[in-house]
Write an enzyme that holds these catalytic residues in place. Structure first.
Site, PDB file in Angstrom:
ATOM      1  CG  ASP A  81      -4.239 -19.964  20.437  1.00 43.05           C
ATOM      2  OD1 ASP A  81      -5.267 -19.731  21.098  1.00 43.05           O
ATOM      3  OD2 ASP A  81      -3.908 -21.115  20.101  1.00 43.05           O
ATOM      4  CD  GLU A 147      -9.347 -23.847  21.365  1.00 45.71           C
ATOM      5  OE1 GLU A 147     -10.268 -24.653  21.473  1.00 45.71           O
ATOM      6  OE2 GLU A 147      -9.028 -23.342  20.272  1.00 45.71           O
TER       7      GLU A 147
HETATM    8 ZN   LIG Z   1     -11.668 -20.984  19.087  1.00 47.05          ZN
END
Ligand SMILES: [Zn+2]
Length: 396
Positions: A81, A147
């Site tokens: 992501d 994340e």
């Molecule tokens: Zn990163």
């Protein structure tokens, strides 16, 4: 004899470009993991999607890929992501066009951290082409799509699932863009912890013309802030910077000019080193706050409405893994990487509960900014470093 000779055609630059073209802004998968899965299956990995849902959070797609079933297990961890593009008009090239220009690959995720995922894929492909899938160990990629977001349905749950079925990891490198100015100049062997505290300071609301009848919570908060930032929390430790504390908002919302408010809300975040656990630090800070509030006198009180710990500090002491990766960086680039614990948090904080972990990747200068980029030469160097890491880890 190796059981299967895997084909080795993964090109770091081309794969990075293809990944950048997937608009995988958290929590969207946008084809990034599907593309990676196809690539990894093609070089001999068994792939498994580990998608998680939880009420009140976004559904997240994750990918676990592994080759080998026994021996030492080396894991590469990362995230597919990316953060939003921000002000699109400030970009000089399309954030998802993955253009090559003047020796750089531009695009959201080029540095943080699709480039590293691609580099590790090429490194694995080359390693497997030389050694075969039956090389006596295991290599895995643990790639989350969560994340940059809340990190609830990503790495934490993947690690838990692996542990539940008895799958252990012996060493892990996270591909965050840890290099500072020049490729290879820094790796992270730990990170500070992070804690955010919301508090409400209550006093007695009243007419400003009658100060004896009120207890102004803004004044009390002023004294509290003074007491919290005047003296450092610590002086730092052998491997960490001093603990820092920053107030990030103060909210009163009082429109009247003749009323002192009844309460004020404030929030601070602290980045703490390995001298503290979040619990110990919170107790220490509360003590400072109470002392300052008591010194003000009056009837005001401080309430803590929320304490959020996004990670404890962690640290991998220089040893086998750190030396192995540092050696590979040195050999590939001629640069001696500084062993650092600076910067924000990363998913390494979760992995550190299971095995030795460190972070090494591209130059992070443009991460989260407009015109994010990576030097093409750095992408190729990173693939070489990762391949050397695999060779050293499993014995050439
Ligand atoms: Zn990163």
């Amino acid at each position: 004899m190796p059981d299967t000779m895997a084909p080795s055609v993964v090109d770091t630059v081309e794969l990075t470009r293809a990944l950048v073209r997937c608009e995988s802004v958290t929590p969207r998968e946008a084809g990034a993991l599907q593309l990676l899965e196809r690539t990894l299956v093609g070089i001999g990995f068994a792939c498994e999607r580990m998608d998680f849902t939880q009420a009140g959070t976004d559904d997240v797609a994750n990918l676990y890929a592994r080759v080998g079933s026994g021996g030492k297990h080396f894991c590469f961890a990362g995230h597919s992501d990316v953060v939003p593009v921000g002000d699109l008009s400030s970009w000089t090239i399309g954030p998802f066009s993955a253009e090559l220009s003047a020796g750089y690959l531009f695009g959201r995720g080029a540095a943080d951290m699709k480039g590293a995922i691609a580099a590790f894929s090429e490194a694995s492909a080359r390693f497997l082409a030389r050694r075969g899938r039956d090389f006596g160990g295991s290599i895995s990629l643990l790639i989350t799509g969560d994340e940059e977001g809340p990190a609830v349905n990503g790495t934490v749950k993947m690690l838990k699932r692996l542990a539940e079925r008895g799958e252990t990891i012996d060493a892990c490198v996270v591909g965050e863009p840890t290099s500072s100015r020049r490729f290879g100049d820094m790796m992270k062997i730990g990170r500070r912890g992070s804690m955010t505290v919301d508090m409400t300071v209550r006093g007695i609301q009243g007419h400003v013309g009658y100060p004896e009848r009120l207890d102004n919570p803004i004044h009390r908060l002023g004294a509290i802030i003074e007491a919290m930032v005047r003296e450092p929390i610590d002086k730092g430790s052998t491997h960490f910077q001093p603990t820092s504390l920053q107030f990030t908002t103060i909210d009163v919302g009082n429109k009247a000019t003749n009323i002192a408010p009844g309460f004020v809300k404030a929030r601070f975040n602290t980045r703490f080193n390995d001298l503290w656990t979040s619990q110990k630090l919170l107790a220490h800070l509360k003590e400072r706050i109470e002392r300052a509030s008591t010194a003000v006198g009056g009837n005001g009180v401080v309430e803590y409405t929320s304490v959020e710990v996004s990670g404890e500090s962690f640290y991998t002491p220089p040893g086998e893994l750190v030396e192995l990766v540092a050696g590979a960086v040195r050999e590939a680039t001629g640069v001696e990487p500084e062993l650092s614990t600076t910067g924000g948090t990363s998913d390494a904080r979760f992995i550190s509960r299971y095995c030795p972990v460190l972070e090494f990747g591209l130059v992070g200068e443009t991460m989260h900014k407009v015109d994010e980029k990576s030097a093409v030469a750095d992408l190729r160097s990173l693939a070489r470093v990762y391949e050397m890491v695999l060779d050293r880890y499993f014995g050439a």
